[in-house]
Enzyme design. Structure first.
Site, mmCIF file in Angstrom:
data_model
loop_
_atom_site.group_PDB
_atom_site.id
_atom_site.type_symbol
_atom_site.label_atom_id
_atom_site.label_comp_id
_atom_site.label_asym_id
_atom_site.label_seq_id
_atom_site.Cartn_x
_atom_site.Cartn_y
_atom_site.Cartn_z
ATOM 1 N N ASP A 1 -2.086 8.915 -10.825
ATOM 2 C CA ASP A 1 -1.974 7.920 -11.718
ATOM 3 C C ASP A 1 -0.458 7.740 -12.131
ATOM 4 O OD1 ASP A 1 -4.738 7.499 -11.394
ATOM 5 O OD2 ASP A 1 -5.436 8.489 -13.395
ATOM 6 N N ASN B 1 -2.732 12.655 -4.121
ATOM 7 C CA ASN B 1 -3.852 12.935 -5.024
ATOM 8 C C ASN B 1 -4.411 14.348 -4.747
ATOM 9 O OD1 ASN B 1 -4.239 10.744 -6.702
ATOM 10 N ND2 ASN B 1 -5.379 9.607 -5.334
ATOM 11 N N ARG C 1 13.474 -5.657 -0.720
ATOM 12 C CA ARG C 1 14.032 -4.828 -2.061
ATOM 13 C C ARG C 1 12.888 -3.909 -2.633
ATOM 14 N NH1 ARG C 1 16.130 -9.209 -5.231
ATOM 15 N NH2 ARG C 1 14.017 -9.351 -6.269
ATOM 16 N N GLU D 1 -4.527 2.373 -4.409
ATOM 17 C CA GLU D 1 -2.909 2.295 -4.419
ATOM 18 C C GLU D 1 -2.762 0.867 -3.627
ATOM 19 O OE1 GLU D 1 -4.657 4.500 -0.568
ATOM 20 O OE2 GLU D 1 -5.216 4.271 -2.599
ATOM 21 N N HIS E 1 -5.294 13.780 -9.377
ATOM 22 C CA HIS E 1 -5.529 12.441 -9.696
ATOM 23 C C HIS E 1 -4.575 12.142 -10.987
ATOM 24 C CE1 HIS E 1 -8.378 11.514 -6.537
ATOM 25 N NE2 HIS E 1 -8.934 12.588 -6.777
ATOM 26 N N ASP F 1 0.814 -1.109 -0.085
ATOM 27 C CA ASP F 1 0.105 -0.071 -0.162
ATOM 28 C C ASP F 1 0.890 1.179 0.039
ATOM 29 O OD1 ASP F 1 -1.814 1.977 0.568
ATOM 30 O OD2 ASP F 1 -3.460 0.587 1.447
#
Length: 295
Positions: free
Chosen positions: A185, A176, A231, A211, A181, A168
């Site tokens: 994106d 945003n 990683r 997300e 937005h 997340d």
């Protein structure tokens, strides 16, 4: 007499169909021209002027088809068929009308075949596009939730062990709100690329919505799965995310990791990964948290 005419017509039609068959497999000018030349020589040696005329008409139609002038070729074939049918009615005992009728019908059917073939190919490509849209996220190109649900259970069941990583982006709502937005994106697209770079082709990487992303790793040790998760976290932390106006920002990701065996339902492992992700968020974000039952 009619039987002889039919036999002669059949022999002529065999030589006409040869270039059609070859063209159906190759659709190239070279083989077509070579075979039509052989056909013309054969009919000329046999002094069959009717067949020469018929083959010549066939060459015209197929040449139009090769040049992608399908509609013109079909109109020419219909005209040819109409003339042959008329002659067959007016001169029923003549070889030429019979040959013209059968030959033009063959040409017409082949023209329809070449006309419908591209339509079938376009239809198949459209179905592939629709299937891709149904199973892949339009923004990131990763598998979507539907594809995940269809494939995850199968992949996990085929592996002795599997590992689930739920990711997340931290405080993505602020991205945003502050940058819009469209820039959000752009960040998601770049984040998806990082996931693809750090996983294998056989791994299942999906965007579950917003997300939130998920990765299914198969046939790895717990240490290898933990290394991959860490990683990813480090690369996201170091990565410079480019915005649409050329400026850049930095974001981080929180990760929850769990493992399961073949007999452990994927849904159960997802719940454990989700709880581990919640602990990562609660611990200050930008961290990998491992479920306690990790194998």
């Amino acid at each position: 007499m009619l039987t002889i005419d039919v036999l002669l017509s059949s022999q002529s039609l065999i030589w006409q169909v040869i270039p059609f068959v070859l063209l159906a497999y190759h659709r190239e000018k070279g083989p077509f021209l070579s075979l039509t030349l052989i056909t013309l020589i054969h009919t000329w040696i046999n002094a069959n002027i009717d067949a020469v005329l018929l083959v010549s008409a066939g060459i015209v139609i197929l040449t139009l088809l090769l040049r992608q002038k399908t509609h013109l070729a079909l109109r020419f074939g219909v005209l040819h068929l109409f003339i042959g049918s008329t002659l067959l009615v007016l001169l029923p005992d003549q070889t030429l009308p019979l040959v013209v009728f059968h030959g033009s019908l063959t040409l017409l059917m082949y023209g329809i075949f070449l006309y419908l073939l591209p339509l079938q190919q376009r239809h198949r490509k459209q179905l592939e596009v629709y299937q891709h849209l149904a199973e892949y996220d339009a923004l990131t190109g990763l598998a979507n939730r539907r594809a995940w649900e269809l494939r995850a259970k199968t992949l996990a069941g085929q592996s002795s062990t599997y590992h689930l990583i739920i990711l997340d982006l931290d405080q993505f709502k602020q991205v945003n709100d502050q940058y819009g937005h469209s820039n959000g994106d752009a960040v998601l697209e770049q984040f998806a690329k990082i996931l693809e770079r750090n996983t294998r082709p056989e791994d299942l990487v999906a965007r579950m919505g917003g997300e939130e992303f998920i990765v299914l790793l198969t046939d790895l040790t717990p240490e290898q799965a933990t290394t991959i998760a860490e990683r990813i976290r480090q690369e996201v932390e170091r990565h410079t995310f480019r915005l649409l106006d050329g400026s850049s920002i930095h974001v981080t990701t929180s990760i929850g990791l769990s493992s399961g065996k073949r007999d452990i339902p994927v849904q159960h492992s997802m719940e454990l990964s989700d709880k581990a992700l919640y602990q990562a968020k609660k611990s200050g974000r930008n961290i990998v948290r491992i479920a306690s039952h990790l194998l």
